[in-house]
Design a protein around this motif. Structure first.
Motif, PDB file in Angstrom:
ATOM      1  N   PHE A 122      10.089   2.981   1.855  1.00  0.00           N
ATOM      2  CA  PHE A 122      11.159   3.938   2.137  1.00  0.00           C
ATOM      3  C   PHE A 122      10.998   5.166   1.248  1.00  0.00           C
ATOM      4  CE2 PHE A 122      15.354   5.819   1.665  1.00  0.00           C
ATOM      5  CZ  PHE A 122      15.803   5.864   2.980  1.00  0.00           C
ATOM      6  N   ASP A 123      10.680   4.951  -0.026  1.00  0.00           N
ATOM      7  CA  ASP A 123      10.446   6.078  -0.928  1.00  0.00           C
ATOM      8  C   ASP A 123       9.227   6.888  -0.484  1.00  0.00           C
ATOM      9  OD1 ASP A 123      12.614   5.321  -2.420  1.00  0.00           O
ATOM     10  OD2 ASP A 123      11.456   4.366  -4.018  1.00  0.00           O
ATOM     11  N   VAL A 124       8.177   6.186  -0.061  1.00  0.00           N
ATOM     12  CA  VAL A 124       6.977   6.880   0.405  1.00  0.00           C
ATOM     13  C   VAL A 124       7.303   7.759   1.610  1.00  0.00           C
ATOM     14  CG1 VAL A 124       4.713   6.554   1.486  1.00  0.00           C
ATOM     15  CG2 VAL A 124       5.350   5.180  -0.499  1.00  0.00           C
ATOM     16  N   MET A 125       8.023   7.206   2.583  1.00  0.00           N
ATOM     17  CA  MET A 125       8.370   7.976   3.776  1.00  0.00           C
ATOM     18  C   MET A 125       9.207   9.200   3.418  1.00  0.00           C
ATOM     19  SD  MET A 125       9.224   5.109   6.684  1.00  0.00           S
ATOM     20  CE  MET A 125      10.386   4.202   5.662  1.00  0.00           C
ATOM     21  N   THR A 126      10.186   9.005   2.525  1.00  0.00           N
ATOM     22  CA  THR A 126      11.061  10.104   2.137  1.00  0.00           C
ATOM     23  C   THR A 126      10.276  11.233   1.486  1.00  0.00           C
ATOM     24  OG1 THR A 126      12.930   8.590   1.832  1.00  0.00           O
ATOM     25  CG2 THR A 126      13.069  10.727   0.743  1.00  0.00           C
ATOM     26  N   ILE A 127       9.397  10.880   0.554  1.00  0.00           N
ATOM     27  CA  ILE A 127       8.660  11.904  -0.188  1.00  0.00           C
ATOM     28  C   ILE A 127       7.586  12.550   0.686  1.00  0.00           C
ATOM     29  CG2 ILE A 127       7.190  12.277  -2.219  1.00  0.00           C
ATOM     30  CD1 ILE A 127       8.784  10.094  -3.618  1.00  0.00           C
ATOM     31  N   LEU A 128       6.987  11.779   1.603  1.00  0.00           N
ATOM     32  CA  LEU A 128       6.051  12.383   2.545  1.00  0.00           C
ATOM     33  C   LEU A 128       6.743  13.480   3.361  1.00  0.00           C
ATOM     34  CD1 LEU A 128       3.949   9.426   4.041  1.00  0.00           C
ATOM     35  CD2 LEU A 128       3.132  11.268   2.570  1.00  0.00           C
ATOM     36  N   ARG A 129       7.915  13.162   3.864  1.00  0.00           N
ATOM     37  CA  ARG A 129       8.638  14.134   4.682  1.00  0.00           C
ATOM     38  C   ARG A 129       9.046  15.369   3.881  1.00  0.00           C
ATOM     39  NH1 ARG A 129      11.804   9.221   7.490  1.00  0.00           N
ATOM     40  NH2 ARG A 129      10.598   9.080   9.432  1.00  0.00           N
ATOM     41  N   GLU A 130       9.212  15.193   2.563  1.00  0.00           N
ATOM     42  CA  GLU A 130       9.556  16.328   1.705  1.00  0.00           C
ATOM     43  C   GLU A 130       8.336  17.173   1.360  1.00  0.00           C
ATOM     44  OE1 GLU A 130      11.411  14.465  -1.608  1.00  0.00           O
ATOM     45  OE2 GLU A 130      13.335  14.133  -0.579  1.00  0.00           O
ATOM     46  N   GLY A 131       7.141  16.683   1.716  1.00  0.00           N
ATOM     47  CA  GLY A 131       5.925  17.457   1.510  1.00  0.00           C
ATOM     48  C   GLY A 131       5.346  17.403   0.118  1.00  0.00           C
ATOM     49  N   ALA A 132       5.721  16.373  -0.663  1.00  0.00           N
ATOM     50  CA  ALA A 132       5.274  16.322  -2.062  1.00  0.00           C
ATOM     51  C   ALA A 132       3.871  15.767  -2.241  1.00  0.00           C
ATOM     52  CB  ALA A 132       6.259  15.496  -2.898  1.00  0.00           C
ATOM     53  N   GLY A 133       3.303  15.160  -1.231  1.00  0.00           N
ATOM     54  CA  GLY A 133       1.968  14.582  -1.373  1.00  0.00           C
ATOM     55  C   GLY A 133       1.519  13.934  -0.082  1.00  0.00           C
ATOM     56  N   CYS A 134       0.372  13.251  -0.145  1.00  0.00           N
ATOM     57  CA  CYS A 134      -0.178  12.542   1.012  1.00  0.00           C
ATOM     58  C   CYS A 134      -0.349  11.072   0.654  1.00  0.00           C
ATOM     59  CB  CYS A 134      -1.504  13.148   1.444  1.00  0.00           C
ATOM     60  SG  CYS A 134      -1.357  14.852   2.024  1.00  0.00           S
ATOM     61  N   PHE A 135      -0.529  10.233   1.675  1.00  0.00           N
ATOM     62  CA  PHE A 135      -0.565   8.788   1.471  1.00  0.00           C
ATOM     63  C   PHE A 135      -1.672   8.193   2.330  1.00  0.00           C
ATOM     64  CE2 PHE A 135       1.043   4.452   2.453  1.00  0.00           C
ATOM     65  CZ  PHE A 135       1.180   3.973   1.150  1.00  0.00           C
ATOM     66  N   ALA A 136      -2.492   7.314   1.734  1.00  0.00           N
ATOM     67  CA  ALA A 136      -3.578   6.639   2.448  1.00  0.00           C
ATOM     68  C   ALA A 136      -3.120   5.260   2.894  1.00  0.00           C
ATOM     69  CB  ALA A 136      -4.807   6.527   1.554  1.00  0.00           C
ATOM     70  N   ALA A 137      -3.440   4.903   4.126  1.00  0.00           N
ATOM     71  CA  ALA A 137      -3.033   3.592   4.641  1.00  0.00           C
ATOM     72  C   ALA A 137      -3.990   3.164   5.740  1.00  0.00           C
ATOM     73  CB  ALA A 137      -1.604   3.643   5.171  1.00  0.00           C
ATOM     74  N   PHE A 138      -3.995   1.841   6.010  1.00  0.00           N
ATOM     75  CA  PHE A 138      -4.771   1.291   7.122  1.00  0.00           C
ATOM     76  C   PHE A 138      -3.994   0.125   7.715  1.00  0.00           C
ATOM     77  CE2 PHE A 138      -6.112  -1.082   3.374  1.00  0.00           C
ATOM     78  CZ  PHE A 138      -6.166  -2.396   3.811  1.00  0.00           C
ATOM     79  N   GLY A 139      -4.436  -0.335   8.868  1.00  0.00           N
ATOM     80  CA  GLY A 139      -3.814  -1.490   9.497  1.00  0.00           C
ATOM     81  C   GLY A 139      -2.423  -1.209  10.032  1.00  0.00           C
ATOM     82  N   PRO A 140      -1.557  -2.229  10.098  1.00  0.00           N
ATOM     83  CA  PRO A 140      -0.214  -2.050  10.659  1.00  0.00           C
ATOM     84  C   PRO A 140       0.611  -0.996   9.931  1.00  0.00           C
ATOM     85  CG  PRO A 140      -0.743  -4.391  10.491  1.00  0.00           C
ATOM     86  CD  PRO A 140      -1.833  -3.658   9.779  1.00  0.00           C
ATOM     87  N   LEU A 141       0.418  -0.870   8.624  1.00  0.00           N
ATOM     88  CA  LEU A 141       1.164   0.150   7.883  1.00  0.00           C
ATOM     89  C   LEU A 141       0.798   1.545   8.382  1.00  0.00           C
ATOM     90  CD1 LEU A 141       3.060   1.052   5.662  1.00  0.00           C
ATOM     91  CD2 LEU A 141       1.198   0.759   4.005  1.00  0.00           C
ATOM     92  N   ALA A 142      -0.498   1.798   8.581  1.00  0.00           N
ATOM     93  CA  ALA A 142      -0.931   3.083   9.119  1.00  0.00           C
ATOM     94  C   ALA A 142      -0.389   3.291  10.533  1.00  0.00           C
ATOM     95  CB  ALA A 142      -2.457   3.162   9.117  1.00  0.00           C
ATOM     96  N   ARG A 143      -0.410   2.256  11.335  1.00  0.00           N
ATOM     97  CA  ARG A 143       0.127   2.345  12.700  1.00  0.00           C
ATOM     98  C   ARG A 143       1.593   2.767  12.682  1.00  0.00           C
ATOM     99  NH1 ARG A 143       1.203  -3.309  14.604  1.00  0.00           N
ATOM    100  NH2 ARG A 143       2.973  -2.901  13.216  1.00  0.00           N
TER     101      ARG A 143
END
Length: 303
Positions: free
Chosen positions: A237-258
């Motif tokens: 939830f924190d990752v999603m919030t901060i991504l939407r705020e434009g503070a950084g990028c996030f690497a993911a694979f599998g179901p999380l990336a989906r």
């Protein structure tokens, strides 16, 4: 202090024990909204639903029940974190445990989510077989140790190719991708270069997290560098919030990336050069003789 992932697992244990989100929130001294938020974050990391719904009296999904059983077994070796999970008692079985062949299947939870229906079908067709899950195995060295010590019969694990000293077969690959908020400067580019990535501020999972470890290893093997982390957390939830705020990028694979790719306000970066793919591989223990239920299950999961 407990990590985000352990807090989420503890909330899952407490909510299974209470059977109700409001009671769980009262017992933990937090809001119902916080319980729902942490549960949603945990489900996103796992890649499958744990409960049919969050309101009123809760009912575990089939995958949620298997997860609760696996965590209850884990608590026997780690009472501090899961001392009283009080998970639902397993449903009555048509045969006693002594009469059934036991198979211990180890897999990262997101991998289990991929073949949970196949496992249920195999158990339904083989009433003399009892399948127990171990969700603590993620990487090749962990799988090798568990198989060598006879703790598991079949192990699925993440790898970057065939693991040395661990005969295994390739299952499938899961592409690592980078995600950012819709308004992030790199999300607006038609092509993101390796030079762009070198100074890119990152959101990352916590260092002990096996998903973080395999992503770090994959990027290092390819010589791909990114900027320093601005946040390290397992709370999606924190990752999603901060991504939407434009503070950084996030690497993911599998179901999380989906799941990240389906969220509004978040976009997959259009990379000039694809990031490495993570392999999911299967290994079988030496005690699983040809023709045994374990080898039959291992083959069935590949159908």
């Amino acid at each position: 202090m407990a990590t985000s992932s352990l807090r989420q697992l503890d909330i899952f244990a407490q909510i299974v024990a209470s059977g109700n989100a409001a009671l769980c929130a009262r017992d933990l001294g937090i809001s119902v909204e916080k319980v729902a938020q942490d549960l949603a974050s945990l489900e996103m990391r796992l890649g499958y639903r744990l409960f049919d719904e969050i309101s009123g009296d809760l009912r575990l999904t089939a995958a949620g029940r298997k997860t609760a059983e696996a965590m209850t077994l884990l608590s026997q070796g780690d009472p501090e974190n899961w001392s009283a999970s009080k998970a639902d008692e397993p449903e009555a079985q048509p045969a006693s445990q002594d009469e059934r062949q036991s198979i211990v299947l180890a897999a990262p939870a997101p991998v289990f989510g991929r073949f949970q229906e196949a496992l249920a079908a195999f158990e339904a067709a083989n009433e003399d077989v009892a399948i127990t899950l171990d969700l603590t195995i993620h990487l090749a060295e962990e799988a090798a140790a568990a198989l060598r010590e006879g703790r598991v019969d079949i192990a699925y694990f993440y790898a970057l190719g065939e693991a040395a000293d661990l005969p295994s077969r390739y299952g499938w690959s899961e592409q690592i991708n980078l995600y950012a908020g819709n308004d992030h400067p790199l999300a607006l580019k038609d092509s993101v270069s390796a030079q762009d990535l070198a100074t890119l501020p990152m959101l990352m999972m916590e260092r002990p997290n096996p998903l973080r470890r395999i992503i770090d290893a994959a990027l290092a093997r390819e010589g791909i560098r990114t900027g320093d982390p601005v946040l390290e957390t397992d709370n999606m939830f924190d990752v999603m919030t901060i991504l939407r705020e434009g503070a950084g990028c996030f690497a993911a694979f599998g179901p999380l990336a989906r799941d990240l790719g389906r969220l509004g306000g978040i976009r997959r970066l259009a990379l000039e050069r694809s990031l490495p793919a993570v392999e999911v591989r299967q290994a079988i223990g030496s005690r699983a003789a040809d023709g045994s239920a374990a080898t039959a299950l291992a083959d069935y999961l590949f159908l």
